[in-house]
Design a protein around this motif. Sequence first.
Motif, short mmCIF file in Angstrom:
data_model
loop_
_atom_site.label_atom_id
_atom_site.label_comp_id
_atom_site.label_asym_id
_atom_site.label_seq_id
_atom_site.Cartn_x
_atom_site.Cartn_y
_atom_site.Cartn_z
N ARG A 1 -51.47 58.31 38.39
CA ARG A 1 -50.33 57.84 37.41
C ARG A 1 -48.96 57.75 37.94
N ALA B 1 -49.12 54.83 39.99
CA ALA B 1 -48.51 53.56 39.70
C ALA B 1 -46.94 53.21 38.61
N VAL B 2 -46.74 54.18 37.93
CA VAL B 2 -45.44 54.56 38.23
C VAL B 2 -43.91 54.43 38.55
N ARG B 3 -44.43 54.09 40.34
CA ARG B 3 -43.48 54.55 41.69
C ARG B 3 -43.74 52.55 41.80
N ARG B 4 -45.17 52.04 41.93
CA ARG B 4 -45.67 50.45 42.26
C ARG B 4 -44.36 49.73 41.24
N GLN B 5 -44.58 50.18 39.59
CA GLN B 5 -43.57 49.99 38.89
C GLN B 5 -41.66 49.89 39.33
N MET B 6 -41.42 51.27 39.92
CA MET B 6 -40.13 51.39 40.12
C MET B 6 -39.94 50.30 41.61
N ARG C 1 -40.71 47.54 42.09
CA ARG C 1 -41.17 46.30 41.75
C ARG C 1 -39.81 46.18 40.98
N LYS C 2 -39.55 47.40 40.44
CA LYS C 2 -37.37 47.08 39.40
C LYS C 2 -36.41 46.54 40.77
N ARG D 1 -44.28 47.84 49.80
CA ARG D 1 -45.54 47.42 48.97
C ARG D 1 -46.03 47.04 50.40
N ILE E 1 -36.20 51.40 34.46
CA ILE E 1 -36.56 52.75 35.03
C ILE E 1 -36.15 54.22 33.85
#
Length: 677
Positions: free
Chosen positions: A72, A75-80, A82-83, A172, A209
């Motif tokens: 989790r 996944a959250v840090r990948r989304q972070m 990207r933003k 990435r 975020i």
Amino acid sequence: MRRVKPEWRRAAFVAYLVFLVTLGSGYFVNLGSERAPQYLKDHWWAGLIIISVLIALPLAWQARENTRNDRRSAAVRRQMVRKIEAETRALLDRMMANVPRIQLYAHIRPGGMQSTSEGRCEDLSEVRPIVPQRVDQLFDDIGRAMLLSGKGGSGKRVFLADLCAGLCRRFRDELSPDVPVLVSLSGKNPRTPFEVWLRDAIVAAYPGISPRAARECIDDRALILLVDGLDDITEFDNRVRVLRELEDFLKKGLCAIAVSCRSDAVRGLTIPSAIGYRVEVKSPDVETAKQYLASLKSPAADAVAAVPPTDTAWWSLIGTPLLLGIIAQISALAPDAKLVSEGNAKSRRRYILSRYVDVVVGRHKGGHVEYSPQDARRWLSWLAAWMKRHGQSEFYVDRIPASWIADVTDVVSLRERPSIWAPTIYAVLLSAVVAGMFGGDWEALMTATAYGLPMLLLTKRHIGRFHRDASQPIRLVWRMYGRWLVPFVSALPFIFVAVYVVNDALGLGQSTMDLLLVTLTGGTILAPIALVEVLAPQGMSNDVGLPSGARIRRNQRNAWLTAFGVCLPLVVLIAITRSLRVGDLALGFWGTLPLVVILPYCGWLVGGGVAMMQYRALFKVLAQTGRGPADYVRFLAWAQDRLILQTNGSGVRFPHREVRDFLAQSWRDGRQSGQSK
């Protein structure tokens, strides 16, 4: 990178394991005792299996939770990232504004992080060209901890933005597990703990975020901290305090870090010991500047490049990436603009900045709204002076502090702006006029007016609870606490229809229908009172991607939706239920006529109308005093469209502090000139 469990869960888990170990030890020790039952001795292996399972189950569950938490978090840090990467790319586009880059060089010195008494670095050991695509490699080479210094306008923020973009690219490519964040110390409250400020700064800089995700990255030190704006802290003692807090933060747990500050502002400061290198961005020399100006292929830039190198004051003035970038923008928008002037360095700088503001503000981009260049420049000058007076580099129109409002108007009188008695007078007068024209029922009118008085008193109480505090910003309504009551109120018309249909289908009789109508009428009449008493305004944090002014527009929509989407249908429903209960449609109409004004007005105030009136009064004062237009939010969007203002989360800022300070000085000069006249 596991989440930290709450203390009570950790203690309970340890206590459970200790209990099972103690139980198992006691079980096997007592197997040899004569008092132990024979069946336990014969089946000792069963007890061993049970105890082993009881120990293995929580351990397996904990291992599974750790794996899930790791997935989790990843996944959250990948989304972070990207933003963050999207915001950083947008920031670079805004800062460069399609202006070609100039080649810069970095002077690197290991160790010796304390400034000399003259505030200069001694014996710089290495000089490297700054390549935007490879600044992350430079960061790695010097140990991922550095102080970035340079003159004002030397390109430090662009360097940090390039570094942040490169580190996002590494994340990435799975070359680094840490999340890079670029935050500014501008506006940091000295009383706010560093970790709390850092969490809020990440959330403010990168809409989308959540505070929880930022908090986890901070706790795990799974971040690369890029700190800008140390020199924006005007007081030296506050600067020292911030560096001391940063030192304590790094002692609790190390992370990669880069701190940016002007060279002259580093003097006398103690830099955190974890920072082992100082990187100084050097301004281009005369030949490099000439080559850059020649590449622009513009008469304005050619005239600047034609100034002889012997005019050292001129080349020292424009030999910064900031001034060269401004000249490039002017050359692109007004190729024939005159940029070379006579006088000292200060007057020449002011002339170039003045030409830049004139060109940017004066260009036409189309659209429904256009402001005269003179008005726009005066309004921007006031905004810059407003920001500089309070030591801020960012302006949030949705959250203007009370101390800022006090510079424009009296805060207490502004908070007393909404009047709740005016609609009562209007409602009574309207009802009297209509009743006089059509022969209405005066007794029913007075009864309805009397019913509206508790609504007005409760609305006044609501305003006093949530909107009268003169020490807080104007409170906008994003959503409501207690909004669960709104669907219930909205369902009342359907309940009424259902009751009517069921009564007609089952033939329950008139007495049953009267009882149901009385109950429904009472509930309908009490619903607005319940709404006013239960609902409470709730603001919106910056963890959602919102542009500047979005909260004001949402507040306005909520106000009108509450008035005409909730309260006005309630008035209609009250009229229908009263008409059916008394068997007279006209009597039901006259009995609710005053409420057509009172209830929607009270709902409008509770749903956001109070903030609308306060903001409208504030912007009206700005317009009357020549400090801004009446539609200030639209003006900010207009200025952003022309790149004289840049977005930063839900706030706006000037492209550089030099531009802000120039406009602020222009406001002071204009004000002094007006007073002298």
